[in-house]
Design a protein around this motif. Structure first.
Motif, PDB file in Angstrom:
ATOM      1  N   HIS A 388    -103.264 -17.993  -2.358  1.00 48.21           N
ATOM      2  CA  HIS A 388    -103.758 -16.752  -2.974  1.00 48.21           C
ATOM      3  C   HIS A 388    -105.289 -16.726  -2.994  1.00 48.21           C
ATOM      4  O   HIS A 388    -105.897 -15.678  -2.874  1.00 48.21           O
ATOM      5  N   SER A 412    -110.436 -27.262  -7.232  1.00 50.62           N
ATOM      6  CA  SER A 412    -109.341 -27.857  -7.991  1.00 50.62           C
ATOM      7  C   SER A 412    -108.380 -26.796  -8.505  1.00 50.62           C
ATOM      8  O   SER A 412    -108.800 -25.794  -9.090  1.00 50.62           O
ATOM      9  N   GLY A 437    -101.373 -19.316  -8.462  1.00 47.47           N
ATOM     10  CA  GLY A 437    -100.027 -19.541  -7.934  1.00 47.47           C
ATOM     11  C   GLY A 437     -99.165 -20.152  -9.022  1.00 47.47           C
ATOM     12  O   GLY A 437     -99.670 -20.545 -10.089  1.00 47.47           O
ATOM     13  N   ASP A 438     -97.877 -20.273  -8.735  1.00 53.55           N
ATOM     14  CA  ASP A 438     -97.001 -20.920  -9.711  1.00 53.55           C
ATOM     15  C   ASP A 438     -97.403 -22.381  -9.902  1.00 53.55           C
ATOM     16  O   ASP A 438     -97.313 -22.926 -11.016  1.00 53.55           O
ATOM     17  N   GLY A 439     -97.903 -23.009  -8.829  1.00 54.70           N
ATOM     18  CA  GLY A 439     -98.341 -24.407  -8.932  1.00 54.70           C
ATOM     19  C   GLY A 439     -99.514 -24.563  -9.891  1.00 54.70           C
ATOM     20  O   GLY A 439     -99.481 -25.391 -10.809  1.00 54.70           O
ATOM     21  N   GLY A 440    -100.540 -23.779  -9.696  1.00 54.78           N
ATOM     22  CA  GLY A 440    -101.744 -23.866 -10.534  1.00 54.78           C
ATOM     23  C   GLY A 440    -101.481 -23.462 -11.969  1.00 54.78           C
ATOM     24  O   GLY A 440    -102.026 -24.051 -12.907  1.00 54.78           O
ATOM     25  N   TYR A 468     -95.898 -24.902  -3.286  1.00 58.37           N
ATOM     26  CA  TYR A 468     -97.331 -25.156  -3.124  1.00 58.37           C
ATOM     27  C   TYR A 468     -97.730 -24.455  -1.815  1.00 58.37           C
ATOM     28  O   TYR A 468     -97.849 -25.089  -0.762  1.00 58.37           O
ATOM     29  N   GLY A 469     -97.921 -23.155  -1.936  1.00 54.22           N
ATOM     30  CA  GLY A 469     -97.958 -22.285  -0.762  1.00 54.22           C
ATOM     31  C   GLY A 469     -99.017 -22.626   0.273  1.00 54.22           C
ATOM     32  O   GLY A 469     -98.753 -22.594   1.474  1.00 54.22           O
ATOM     33  N   ILE A 471    -100.281 -25.387   1.020  1.00 58.02           N
ATOM     34  CA  ILE A 471     -99.981 -26.607   1.775  1.00 58.02           C
ATOM     35  C   ILE A 471     -98.885 -26.306   2.807  1.00 58.02           C
ATOM     36  O   ILE A 471     -98.963 -26.746   3.957  1.00 58.02           O
TER      37      ILE A 471
HETATM   38  C1  LIG Z   1    -105.651 -30.535  -8.667  1.00 62.89           C
HETATM   39  C2  LIG Z   1    -105.296 -30.296  -7.239  1.00 62.89           C
HETATM   40  N1  LIG Z   1    -104.223 -30.904  -6.702  1.00 62.89           N
HETATM   41  C3  LIG Z   1    -103.877 -30.655  -5.415  1.00 62.89           C
HETATM   42  C4  LIG Z   1    -104.631 -29.812  -4.646  1.00 62.89           C
HETATM   43  C5  LIG Z   1    -104.229 -29.543  -3.205  1.00 62.89           C
HETATM   44  N2  LIG Z   1    -103.720 -28.162  -3.121  1.00 62.89           N
HETATM   45  C6  LIG Z   1    -104.506 -27.146  -2.741  1.00 62.89           C
HETATM   46  S1  LIG Z   1    -103.734 -25.700  -2.787  1.00 62.89           S
HETATM   47  C7  LIG Z   1    -102.297 -26.371  -3.292  1.00 62.89           C
HETATM   48  C8  LIG Z   1    -101.075 -25.540  -3.515  1.00 62.89           C
HETATM   49  C9  LIG Z   1    -101.297 -24.500  -4.553  1.00 62.89           C
HETATM   50  O1  LIG Z   1    -100.048 -23.934  -4.893  1.00 62.89           O
HETATM   51  P1  LIG Z   1     -99.953 -22.714  -5.871  1.00 62.89           P
HETATM   52  O2  LIG Z   1    -100.784 -22.963  -7.071  1.00 62.89           O
HETATM   53  O3  LIG Z   1     -98.549 -22.401  -6.124  1.00 62.89           O
HETATM   54  O4  LIG Z   1    -100.674 -21.545  -5.090  1.00 62.89           O
HETATM   55  P2  LIG Z   1    -100.274 -20.916  -3.664  1.00 62.89           P
HETATM   56  O5  LIG Z   1    -100.829 -21.821  -2.612  1.00 62.89           O
HETATM   57  O6  LIG Z   1     -98.780 -20.856  -3.603  1.00 62.89           O
HETATM   58  O7  LIG Z   1    -100.937 -19.582  -3.648  1.00 62.89           O
HETATM   59  C10 LIG Z   1    -102.426 -27.755  -3.431  1.00 62.89           C
HETATM   60  C11 LIG Z   1    -101.341 -28.666  -3.878  1.00 62.89           C
HETATM   61  C12 LIG Z   1    -105.779 -29.227  -5.245  1.00 62.89           C
HETATM   62  N3  LIG Z   1    -106.608 -28.418  -4.582  1.00 62.89           N
HETATM   63  N4  LIG Z   1    -106.058 -29.454  -6.546  1.00 62.89           N
END
Ligand SMILES: Cc1ncc(C[n+]2csc(CCOP(=O)(O)OP(=O)(O)O)c2C)c(N)n1
Length: 549
Positions: A388, A412, A437-440, A468-469, A471
């Motif tokens: 995103h 980060s 994102g759902d991850g963040g 983790y989109g 990636i």
């Molecule tokens: C603290 C941290 N861990 C791992 C990463 C590596 N990384 C970058 S983007 C990402 C995936 C993010 O997923 P999400 O938050 O769901 O967002 P999306 O990519 O799906 O838009 C990862 C794991 C990072 N930048 N920061």
């Protein structure tokens, strides 16, 4: 008065209003001293990382150091990511951590870590207070260095016994002086001007330094008078409004976007306030042949792909002003004014092409168009890190300085949710939207409680792809498969509601638009989960591949 109280007096002198953090046994004297201060408030967060990110975004938005506090050992380790992020993103932050008594630091001991050494590689300056008399100097130095170009993170350690030591009331905070940064002389300005004059297709690459130093107004006039086009890095978004016909929006994707055509055609790149940590010059000067002018506070990094012809080192606002004056005196503008116009047209048409029709599935770029439609020019969007973020950087036109906050030095995940708290605390009238994102979101969602407790109001948009989109996107590009990226999620609407936050999962475009219209300027906490179709990610790669064939 004890040392802790003297520290708080010094922080008051620096204009600090809030300190974010998590208490510990070893920093109780600092907490008591804050409680007794009528100028500073302690805001407990639910994780030290949240505190560091709030301080980080506070620093970026205000130019004044955000302050966070943690205890020794695990408190200090939890601060690290947010502090490192501030340092690489050049955000002014002062972090204070507690420590055990000096009498137990020489042997194995409960929660004891060498925190000063731990913070050494991630700070601009880092020290432990070892004598009570040095407090005013340490605090003044911390803020001076944190806020001075290039800004960054400072760490101060205070041991439990030092905090309790009695100090004379005669020890006072130190006065703040005015610092004038060096200004390049006339000959250097003329040398830069001569290079610009000799170029056929110069382009400006504006970085974070332009935003930090509020140079946008003069830079806009310079761009306008000279007819030179401008691109910004992700952290330079809004250097010149993207409404300006000479703006080619942002550069920074890991693959070749339309904007790269301008960089390729340009015979001179004038970088202003550009931090290499953000975006490697290998991306835009792969063949190493570009003429470069480097305008910044520091001399250019020595880098194969970044060898400037001339460097203008000093106060960049002065440099821009001086160049503008020269350009005005000489009545200079580039002759070929139209070489970049088709590129801008293509970029804008591409953004528009993502407009959502009523029955469409949600996509990040489609939602961004809706957000841009309902937001004011000076509202603040804070991006988290992920796929995103690439779309926000690429597709969200920004119309003012700090209109779009992106972490792109350390990059980060987890910054956007706590960052929204900082923006809402300071920006009375501006709407604030944190997108993630759902991850963040799941990395720092605990700060939803901090937000509701504080009574701040901003909008959180979660782009949910159960993945983790970014990636997956990268893995698909490099190997046509994914590994280790798929996630499941809780019910975000129920989760938001459990914090007492109005939460939504719109079913269609019309519903989302209505929610945004009603909530973005409502100053109430709002959570919107947007289930997204990520297929646009790969489609963008294909589209660009075809374009560059
Ligand atoms: C603290 C941290 N861990 C791992 C990463 C590596 N990384 C970058 S983007 C990402 C995936 C993010 O997923 P999400 O938050 O769901 O967002 P999306 O990519 O799906 O838009 C990862 C794991 C990072 N930048 N920061």
């Amino acid at each position: 008065m004890n040392v802790a109280e003297l520290i708080i007096q010094c922080l008051e002198n620096e204009g600090v209003k809030q300190i974010f953090g998590v208490p510990g046994e070893e920093n109780e004297d600092i907490l008591f001293a804050i409680a007794d201060s009528d100028k500073i408030e302690f805001i407990p967060t639910r994780h030290e990382q949240g505190a560091a990110f709030i301080a980080n975004v506070w620093g970026r938005l205000t130019g004044q150091a955000g302050v966070c506090l943690a205890t020794l050992g695990p408190g200090a380790t939890n601060l690290i990511t947010g502090i490192a992020d501030a340092n690489l993103d050049k955000a002014p932050v002062v972090a204070i951590t507690g420590q055990g008594d000096l009498s137990r630091l020489h042997h194995e001991s409960h929660q004891l870590l060498d925190v000063v050494n731990m913070f050494e590689p991630i700070t601009k300056w880092n020290t432990a207070i070892k004598a009570k008399e040095v407090v005013p100097e340490v605090i003044r130095k911390a803020f001076k260095l944190a806020e001075m170009e290039k800004p960054g993170a400072i760490h101060i350690e205070l041991s439990e016994d030092m905090a309790k030591k009695k100090v004379s009331k005669k020890i006072n905070p130190l006065a703040k002086g005015i610092v004038h940064l060096p200004m390049p002389d006339k000959d250097s300005i003329n040398a830069v001007y001569d290079l610009i004059k000799a170029a056929k297709k110069p382009i400006i690459l504006a970085g974070n330094g332009v935003i930090r130093n509020r140079v946008s107004s003069d830079l806009t006039t310079l761009v306008q008078k000279s007819n030179i086009p401008i691109v910004s890095t992700f952290m330079g978004k809004g250097s010149v409004s993207d409404k300006h016909p000479q703006s080619l929006l942002s550069i920074g994707l890991g693959f070749k976007d339309y904007v790269m055509e301008a960089m390729e055609k340009a015979d001179l790149v004038i970088t202003i306030g550009y931090d290499i940590a953000e975006y490697s010059p290998e991306n835009w000067n792969a063949k190493k042949g570009k003429k470069i002018i480097h305008i910044d506070f520091d001399s250019a990094e020595v880098y194969n792909n970044y060898i400037p012809q001339v460097e203008l080192i000093g106060d960049i606002s002065f440099c821009v002003k001086a160049l503008l004056e020269k350009i005005e005196t000489e009545n200079f503008s580039i002759k070929d004014k139209d070489w970049y116009a088709p590129i801008r047209k293509r970029i804008l048409a591409d953004i528009k092409s993502y407009d959502l029709k009523s029955k469409d599935k949600f996509t990040v770029p489609g939602v961004l168009n809706l957000v841009r439609e309902v937001t004011n020019e000076d509202d603040i969007v804070i991006s988290d890190v992920g796929a995103h973020k690439m779309w926000i950087a690429r597709n969200y036109p920004t119309y003012c300085s700090n209109g779009c906050i992106i972490s792109n030095g350390m990059a980060s995940m987890g910054i956007a949710l706590p960052g929204g708290i900082a923006a809402s605390l300071m920006e009375g009238k501006r709407g604030v939207i944190s997108m993630m994102g759902d991850g963040g979101f799941m990395m720092n969602l605990q700060e939803l409680e901090t937000a509701t407790r504080l009574g701040v109001g901003y909008t959180i948009i979660i782009f949910n792809d159960n993945d983790y989109g970014l990636i997956s996107w990268k893995q698909e590009r490099s190997a046509d498969r994914t590994a280790g990226t798929h996630l499941t999620n809780p019910d975000f609407v129920k989760l938001g509601e459990s914090f007492g936050i109005d939460s939504f999962r719109p079913k269609n475009v019309k519903a989302l638009k209505e929610i945004l219209q009603q909530r973005v300027h409502g100053k109430k906490m709002t959570l919107i989960e947007v289930p997204i179709d990520p297929s646009v990610n790969q489609e963008l790669i294909e589209k660009l591949k075809n374009y560059w064939k």
